[in-house]
Design a protein around this motif. Structure first.
Motif, PDB file in Angstrom:
ATOM      1  N   GLU A 110      25.546 -47.416 -65.657  1.00 48.90           N
ATOM      2  CA  GLU A 110      24.568 -46.830 -66.594  1.00 48.90           C
ATOM      3  C   GLU A 110      25.236 -46.514 -67.930  1.00 48.90           C
ATOM      4  O   GLU A 110      24.663 -46.730 -68.995  1.00 48.90           O
ATOM      5  N   LEU A 113      25.821 -49.713 -69.738  1.00 50.60           N
ATOM      6  CA  LEU A 113      24.556 -50.185 -70.299  1.00 50.60           C
ATOM      7  C   LEU A 113      24.236 -49.454 -71.606  1.00 50.60           C
ATOM      8  O   LEU A 113      23.795 -50.076 -72.579  1.00 50.60           O
ATOM      9  N   TYR A 116      26.277 -50.972 -74.320  1.00 50.49           N
ATOM     10  CA  TYR A 116      25.756 -52.276 -74.725  1.00 50.49           C
ATOM     11  C   TYR A 116      24.555 -52.115 -75.651  1.00 50.49           C
ATOM     12  O   TYR A 116      24.444 -52.819 -76.662  1.00 50.49           O
ATOM     13  N   LYS A 117      23.669 -51.184 -75.308  1.00 49.45           N
ATOM     14  CA  LYS A 117      22.482 -50.963 -76.140  1.00 49.45           C
ATOM     15  C   LYS A 117      22.868 -50.484 -77.539  1.00 49.45           C
ATOM     16  O   LYS A 117      22.287 -50.925 -78.529  1.00 49.45           O
ATOM     17  N   ILE A 134      27.924 -57.186 -69.838  1.00 51.71           N
ATOM     18  CA  ILE A 134      26.549 -56.787 -69.535  1.00 51.71           C
ATOM     19  C   ILE A 134      26.019 -57.535 -68.319  1.00 51.71           C
ATOM     20  O   ILE A 134      25.239 -56.982 -67.543  1.00 51.71           O
ATOM     21  N   ILE A 137      27.019 -55.771 -65.294  1.00 49.93           N
ATOM     22  CA  ILE A 137      26.119 -54.621 -65.108  1.00 49.93           C
ATOM     23  C   ILE A 137      24.791 -55.088 -64.514  1.00 49.93           C
ATOM     24  O   ILE A 137      24.253 -54.448 -63.600  1.00 49.93           O
ATOM     25  N   CYS A 138      24.250 -56.220 -65.003  1.00 46.38           N
ATOM     26  CA  CYS A 138      23.000 -56.763 -64.457  1.00 46.38           C
ATOM     27  C   CYS A 138      23.119 -57.022 -62.958  1.00 46.38           C
ATOM     28  O   CYS A 138      22.216 -56.705 -62.184  1.00 46.38           O
ATOM     29  N   GLU A 143      18.932 -55.688 -61.884  1.00 47.44           N
ATOM     30  CA  GLU A 143      17.856 -55.391 -62.825  1.00 47.44           C
ATOM     31  C   GLU A 143      17.334 -56.691 -63.439  1.00 47.44           C
ATOM     32  O   GLU A 143      17.963 -57.257 -64.337  1.00 47.44           O
ATOM     33  N   LEU A 146      16.363 -56.694 -67.377  1.00 49.12           N
ATOM     34  CA  LEU A 146      17.578 -56.717 -68.192  1.00 49.12           C
ATOM     35  C   LEU A 146      18.240 -58.092 -68.129  1.00 49.12           C
ATOM     36  O   LEU A 146      18.688 -58.630 -69.142  1.00 49.12           O
TER      37      LEU A 146
END
Length: 186
Positions: A110, A113, A116-117, A134, A137-138, A143, A146
């Protein structure tokens, strides 16, 4: 010699080289040599010695910061990495990628993420390492929304031809249960 010490993870020999530098050179090594000392110490697992060298660099450059940041992240030390990142006067895509990948590897997906945002909001050009981070993370978040967004970003930026990135997208789709999308991309 310092690179060889790092490669062989020979902390004892690396410390001897460092002592030799202190005795034969000026008291404080150049930024260039300090960066190599930091790398050697971190690759040998001695974050304390690396930080001592880092703190003594009179004129730190972005490479010095990213070097230390990367070492902390590779050792799974995300709290000191975050503190260093927050205190950096200048950051580049390497700094951001280091944090994203560090959080992804340490399981704090999290937080990765969020980084990254923010990276995307600052309009810093992503590279293959940004997408690798990323996509990790996906996969961990499973997700789908995403994953599709990242797939679109990869397509627009022209990294779809990168086999590692494409394979990571296939993996992310599969982990999200979208086997038809995974197969189509494959």
């Amino acid at each position: 010699v310092l690179q060889q010490c790092a490669k062989s993870k020979s902390l004892k020999l690396g410390k001897r080289v460092h002592l030799h530098l202190k005795l034969t050179q000026r008291k404080t090594p150049t930024t260039f040599l300090s960066n190599h000392l930091i790398s050697m110490y971190l690759k040998c697992g001695s974050d304390v010695d690396a930080r001592k060298v880092f703190d003594k660099i009179p004129v730190k450059n972005l490479f010095s910061y990213n070097n230390m940041l990367s070492g902390y992240a590779n050792l799974g030390m995300m709290k000191p990495a975050r503190n260093l990142f927050d205190n950096m006067a200048e950051r580049d895509v390497v700094s951001w990628n280091t944090m994203i990948i560090g959080y992804a590897k340490s399981g704090a997906v999290e937080e990765g993420l969020k980084f990254y945002k923010v990276l995307r909001r600052f309009s810093i050009s992503c590279n293959e390492f940004s997408f690798a981070g990323i996509l990790t993370i996906c996969v961990k978040l499973e997700e789908l929304k995403l994953t599709r967004q990242v797939h679109g970003q990869v397509l627009v930026t022209g990294f779809l031809s990168n086999v590692v990135i494409s394979s990571s997208i296939v993996d992310a789709y599969a982990k999200c249960g979208e086997l038809s999308d995974a197969r189509r991309l494959f």
